[in-house]
Structures are given as structure tokens and as C-alpha cells.
Scaffold this motif. Sequence first.
Motif, PDB file in Angstrom:
ATOM      1  N   PRO A  10      -1.806  20.925 -10.738  1.00  0.00           N
ATOM      2  CA  PRO A  10      -0.870  22.152 -10.477  1.00  0.00           C
ATOM      3  C   PRO A  10      -1.990  23.568 -11.079  1.00  0.00           C
ATOM      4  CG  PRO A  10       0.382  20.895 -12.265  1.00  0.00           C
ATOM      5  CD  PRO A  10      -1.233  20.150 -11.571  1.00  0.00           C
ATOM      6  N   THR A  11      -1.526  24.905  -9.584  1.00  0.00           N
ATOM      7  CA  THR A  11      -2.577  25.036 -10.457  1.00  0.00           C
ATOM      8  C   THR A  11      -1.585  26.785  -9.653  1.00  0.00           C
ATOM      9  OG1 THR A  11      -4.227  24.723  -9.117  1.00  0.00           O
ATOM     10  CG2 THR A  11      -4.514  26.759  -9.409  1.00  0.00           C
ATOM     11  N   VAL A  12      -1.890  28.632 -10.258  1.00  0.00           N
ATOM     12  CA  VAL A  12      -1.016  29.379 -10.241  1.00  0.00           C
ATOM     13  C   VAL A  12      -2.234  30.592 -11.051  1.00  0.00           C
ATOM     14  CG1 VAL A  12       0.717  30.768 -11.664  1.00  0.00           C
ATOM     15  CG2 VAL A  12       1.189  28.874 -11.961  1.00  0.00           C
ATOM     16  N   VAL A  13      -2.433  31.804  -9.389  1.00  0.00           N
ATOM     17  CA  VAL A  13      -2.886  32.453  -9.555  1.00  0.00           C
ATOM     18  C   VAL A  13      -1.994  33.682  -9.144  1.00  0.00           C
ATOM     19  CG1 VAL A  13      -4.816  33.769  -8.383  1.00  0.00           C
ATOM     20  CG2 VAL A  13      -4.724  31.319  -8.618  1.00  0.00           C
ATOM     21  N   ALA A  14      -1.558  34.810 -10.693  1.00  0.00           N
ATOM     22  CA  ALA A  14      -0.747  35.168 -10.974  1.00  0.00           C
ATOM     23  C   ALA A  14      -1.283  36.625 -11.304  1.00  0.00           C
ATOM     24  CB  ALA A  14       0.977  34.922 -11.767  1.00  0.00           C
ATOM     25  N   ALA A  15      -0.405  38.064 -10.652  1.00  0.00           N
ATOM     26  CA  ALA A  15      -0.670  39.306 -11.344  1.00  0.00           C
ATOM     27  C   ALA A  15      -2.143  39.481 -11.038  1.00  0.00           C
ATOM     28  CB  ALA A  15       0.359  39.462 -12.428  1.00  0.00           C
ATOM     29  N   ASN A  16      -3.026  39.037 -10.677  1.00  0.00           N
ATOM     30  CA  ASN A  16      -4.584  39.902 -10.507  1.00  0.00           C
ATOM     31  C   ASN A  16      -4.354  41.265  -9.474  1.00  0.00           C
ATOM     32  OD1 ASN A  16      -5.339  37.221 -11.846  1.00  0.00           O
ATOM     33  ND2 ASN A  16      -5.081  36.269  -9.999  1.00  0.00           N
ATOM     34  N   GLY A  17      -5.048  42.259 -10.281  1.00  0.00           N
ATOM     35  CA  GLY A  17      -5.022  43.435  -9.617  1.00  0.00           C
ATOM     36  C   GLY A  17      -5.185  44.314 -10.569  1.00  0.00           C
TER      37      GLY A  17
ATOM     38  N   LEU B 253       0.754  28.500  -7.122  1.00  0.00           N
ATOM     39  CA  LEU B 253       1.643  28.882  -6.583  1.00  0.00           C
ATOM     40  C   LEU B 253       0.738  30.235  -6.735  1.00  0.00           C
ATOM     41  CD1 LEU B 253       3.986  31.086  -6.998  1.00  0.00           C
ATOM     42  CD2 LEU B 253       4.131  30.833  -9.768  1.00  0.00           C
ATOM     43  N   VAL B 254       0.702  31.356  -5.866  1.00  0.00           N
ATOM     44  CA  VAL B 254      -0.303  32.394  -5.457  1.00  0.00           C
ATOM     45  C   VAL B 254       0.998  33.690  -5.835  1.00  0.00           C
ATOM     46  CG1 VAL B 254      -2.064  33.892  -4.464  1.00  0.00           C
ATOM     47  CG2 VAL B 254      -2.322  30.787  -4.737  1.00  0.00           C
ATOM     48  N   ALA B 255       0.571  34.598  -6.879  1.00  0.00           N
ATOM     49  CA  ALA B 255       1.943  35.149  -6.988  1.00  0.00           C
ATOM     50  C   ALA B 255       1.467  36.431  -6.987  1.00  0.00           C
ATOM     51  CB  ALA B 255       3.173  34.660  -7.325  1.00  0.00           C
ATOM     52  N   ALA B 256       1.576  37.805  -6.811  1.00  0.00           N
ATOM     53  CA  ALA B 256       2.006  39.095  -6.893  1.00  0.00           C
ATOM     54  C   ALA B 256       0.358  39.902  -6.697  1.00  0.00           C
ATOM     55  CB  ALA B 256       2.768  39.357  -8.719  1.00  0.00           C
ATOM     56  N   ASN B 257      -0.510  39.329  -6.124  1.00  0.00           N
ATOM     57  CA  ASN B 257      -2.273  39.516  -6.579  1.00  0.00           C
ATOM     58  C   ASN B 257      -1.950  40.757  -5.287  1.00  0.00           C
ATOM     59  OD1 ASN B 257      -3.385  37.440  -8.128  1.00  0.00           O
ATOM     60  ND2 ASN B 257      -2.026  36.448  -6.976  1.00  0.00           N
ATOM     61  N   GLY B 258      -2.620  41.918  -5.727  1.00  0.00           N
ATOM     62  CA  GLY B 258      -2.927  43.107  -5.428  1.00  0.00           C
ATOM     63  C   GLY B 258      -2.283  43.943  -6.499  1.00  0.00           C
ATOM     64  N   VAL B 259      -1.847  45.713  -5.831  1.00  0.00           N
ATOM     65  CA  VAL B 259      -1.722  46.525  -7.284  1.00  0.00           C
ATOM     66  C   VAL B 259      -0.011  46.870  -6.868  1.00  0.00           C
ATOM     67  CG1 VAL B 259      -1.763  49.204  -6.368  1.00  0.00           C
ATOM     68  CG2 VAL B 259      -3.820  47.346  -5.874  1.00  0.00           C
TER      69      VAL B 259
ATOM     70  N   LEU C 144       0.601  -1.420  -0.195  1.00  0.00           N
ATOM     71  CA  LEU C 144      -0.151  -0.110   0.304  1.00  0.00           C
ATOM     72  C   LEU C 144       1.033   1.049  -0.038  1.00  0.00           C
ATOM     73  CD1 LEU C 144      -2.441   1.380   0.058  1.00  0.00           C
ATOM     74  CD2 LEU C 144      -2.365   0.753   3.074  1.00  0.00           C
ATOM     75  N   ASN C 145       0.261   2.261  -1.175  1.00  0.00           N
ATOM     76  CA  ASN C 145       1.787   3.123  -1.048  1.00  0.00           C
ATOM     77  C   ASN C 145       0.912   4.451  -1.496  1.00  0.00           C
ATOM     78  OD1 ASN C 145       3.838   1.469  -1.750  1.00  0.00           O
ATOM     79  ND2 ASN C 145       2.826   0.587  -3.439  1.00  0.00           N
ATOM     80  N   ILE C 146       1.095   5.306  -0.169  1.00  0.00           N
ATOM     81  CA  ILE C 146       0.379   6.098  -0.588  1.00  0.00           C
ATOM     82  C   ILE C 146       1.406   7.570  -0.454  1.00  0.00           C
ATOM     83  CG2 ILE C 146      -1.270   7.936   0.323  1.00  0.00           C
ATOM     84  CD1 ILE C 146      -2.312   5.889   1.826  1.00  0.00           C
ATOM     85  N   GLY C 147       0.966   8.694  -1.475  1.00  0.00           N
ATOM     86  CA  GLY C 147       1.763   9.795  -1.413  1.00  0.00           C
ATOM     87  C   GLY C 147       0.897  11.235  -1.817  1.00  0.00           C
ATOM     88  N   VAL C 148       1.615  12.679  -0.985  1.00  0.00           N
ATOM     89  CA  VAL C 148       1.151  13.037  -0.663  1.00  0.00           C
ATOM     90  C   VAL C 148       2.446  14.318  -1.267  1.00  0.00           C
ATOM     91  CG1 VAL C 148      -0.354  14.594   0.221  1.00  0.00           C
ATOM     92  CG2 VAL C 148      -0.773  13.219   1.025  1.00  0.00           C
ATOM     93  N   ASP C 149       1.775  15.488  -2.146  1.00  0.00           N
ATOM     94  CA  ASP C 149       3.339  16.332  -2.419  1.00  0.00           C
ATOM     95  C   ASP C 149       2.400  17.292  -2.244  1.00  0.00           C
ATOM     96  OD1 ASP C 149       5.046  17.045  -3.258  1.00  0.00           O
ATOM     97  OD2 ASP C 149       5.956  16.303  -4.939  1.00  0.00           O
ATOM     98  N   VAL C 150       2.518  19.060  -1.669  1.00  0.00           N
ATOM     99  CA  VAL C 150       1.863  20.032  -1.402  1.00  0.00           C
ATOM    100  C   VAL C 150       2.269  21.544  -1.156  1.00  0.00           C
ATOM    101  CG1 VAL C 150      -0.208  21.027  -1.046  1.00  0.00           C
ATOM    102  CG2 VAL C 150       0.156  18.382  -0.998  1.00  0.00           C
ATOM    103  N   PRO C 151       2.973  21.339  -2.697  1.00  0.00           N
ATOM    104  CA  PRO C 151       4.002  22.624  -2.282  1.00  0.00           C
ATOM    105  C   PRO C 151       3.380  23.391  -3.080  1.00  0.00           C
ATOM    106  CG  PRO C 151       5.061  21.541  -4.805  1.00  0.00           C
ATOM    107  CD  PRO C 151       4.346  20.383  -3.910  1.00  0.00           C
ATOM    108  N   THR C 152       3.274  24.613  -1.832  1.00  0.00           N
ATOM    109  CA  THR C 152       2.469  25.605  -2.261  1.00  0.00           C
ATOM    110  C   THR C 152       3.378  27.493  -2.295  1.00  0.00           C
ATOM    111  OG1 THR C 152       0.772  24.939  -1.921  1.00  0.00           O
ATOM    112  CG2 THR C 152       0.307  27.338  -1.270  1.00  0.00           C
ATOM    113  N   ALA C 153       3.275  28.459  -2.693  1.00  0.00           N
ATOM    114  CA  ALA C 153       4.301  29.780  -3.157  1.00  0.00           C
ATOM    115  C   ALA C 153       3.322  30.282  -2.747  1.00  0.00           C
ATOM    116  CB  ALA C 153       5.645  29.484  -3.664  1.00  0.00           C
ATOM    117  N   VAL C 154       2.787  31.393  -1.841  1.00  0.00           N
ATOM    118  CA  VAL C 154       2.801  32.284  -1.961  1.00  0.00           C
ATOM    119  C   VAL C 154       3.376  33.654  -1.654  1.00  0.00           C
ATOM    120  CG1 VAL C 154       0.795  33.706  -0.842  1.00  0.00           C
ATOM    121  CG2 VAL C 154       0.465  31.128  -0.232  1.00  0.00           C
ATOM    122  N   VAL C 155       3.756  34.576  -2.582  1.00  0.00           N
ATOM    123  CA  VAL C 155       4.723  35.149  -2.880  1.00  0.00           C
ATOM    124  C   VAL C 155       3.567  36.567  -3.706  1.00  0.00           C
ATOM    125  CG1 VAL C 155       6.540  36.056  -3.618  1.00  0.00           C
ATOM    126  CG2 VAL C 155       6.082  33.627  -3.094  1.00  0.00           C
ATOM    127  N   GLY C 156       4.392  37.512  -2.694  1.00  0.00           N
ATOM    128  CA  GLY C 156       4.185  39.516  -3.225  1.00  0.00           C
ATOM    129  C   GLY C 156       2.606  39.372  -3.945  1.00  0.00           C
TER     130      GLY C 156
END
Length: 140
Positions: free
Chosen positions: A108-115, A65-71, A13-25
Motif C-alpha cells: 500500500p502506497t500513499v503520495v498525498a498533499a505534496n506541493g 493512492l496519489v492525491a492532492a498533489n500540486g497547488v 495453482l492460485n494466482i491473484g493480482v489486486d491493484v486498486p489505484t486512485a489518482v485524485v485531485g
Amino acid sequence: MTDAWLNAFGAGLNIGVDVPTAVVGNGLGNSVGGSVVAAGNAQVGDGGHFNGLGPINIAVDVPTLVAANGVGNTIGGSALAVGGQDVGDHGVHAATPFGGVNVAVDTPTVVAANGAFNSIGGNVEASGLQHVADHAVHHI
């Protein structure tokens, strides 16, 4: 971890969970001088020989990745969310295999440069790569 008695049957029984997350700028007027990357690589499964019942392989790979959101935020390089998975049995079965259950989720998810007035100086990419299944040679 499996119970010791299960190993007598060659079960795994092999289970792997890999959740790299970056919240930047995120916010007002932030600057990041290089690339921002959230990268995942999950390799889950039996890579050897076995003589028994099929394994159960489960992997979840969620680079986010959630990056550079705002103003007025700036990222001086690329913004990447990259996922890579190899899930399953790659061995040689010397007994009658009962098959395996291979489950993989790669998101994989990117939310970037919103604003307003945000800048990213490179690529924005969300990419996923999966190999899910039994790649073994079966000898019955």
C-alpha cells in the motif's frame, strides 16, 4: 486455470493480482468533498480438503493512492491506501503433504498533499495486512 491432468494429483495453482489505484485531485485548486480510498483485498489459496501435492499460491496486492498533489488542492476526508491479503492453504490434508509455495506482495502506497497550499481534512494512511502460509492440519 490448471490442466485437467494436474487435478488428478490434487495440485492447485492460485494466482491473484489486486491493484486498486486512485489518482485524485492532482493539479491546481482541486477539491474533493469526502474521503479517498484505494483498498485491496486478495484471498488466494485452497480453502478445502485435499489429498495430494501442495499448492502454489501467489498474490500481489498493490493499493496505490496519489492525491492532492500540486497547488491549492483540498480533500475533505481521509486519504487511505489499504491492502489486505490471506494467502495459503487453510484446508485439512489427508495424505502426505509435500508442502506449498506461498508468495505474497502487499504494497500500500500513499503520495498525498505534496506541493504548496494543499489540505487533507482527515487521516493519511497506508496500511497492509497479510496472512501468508499453510494454516492446515496435516494427517500423514
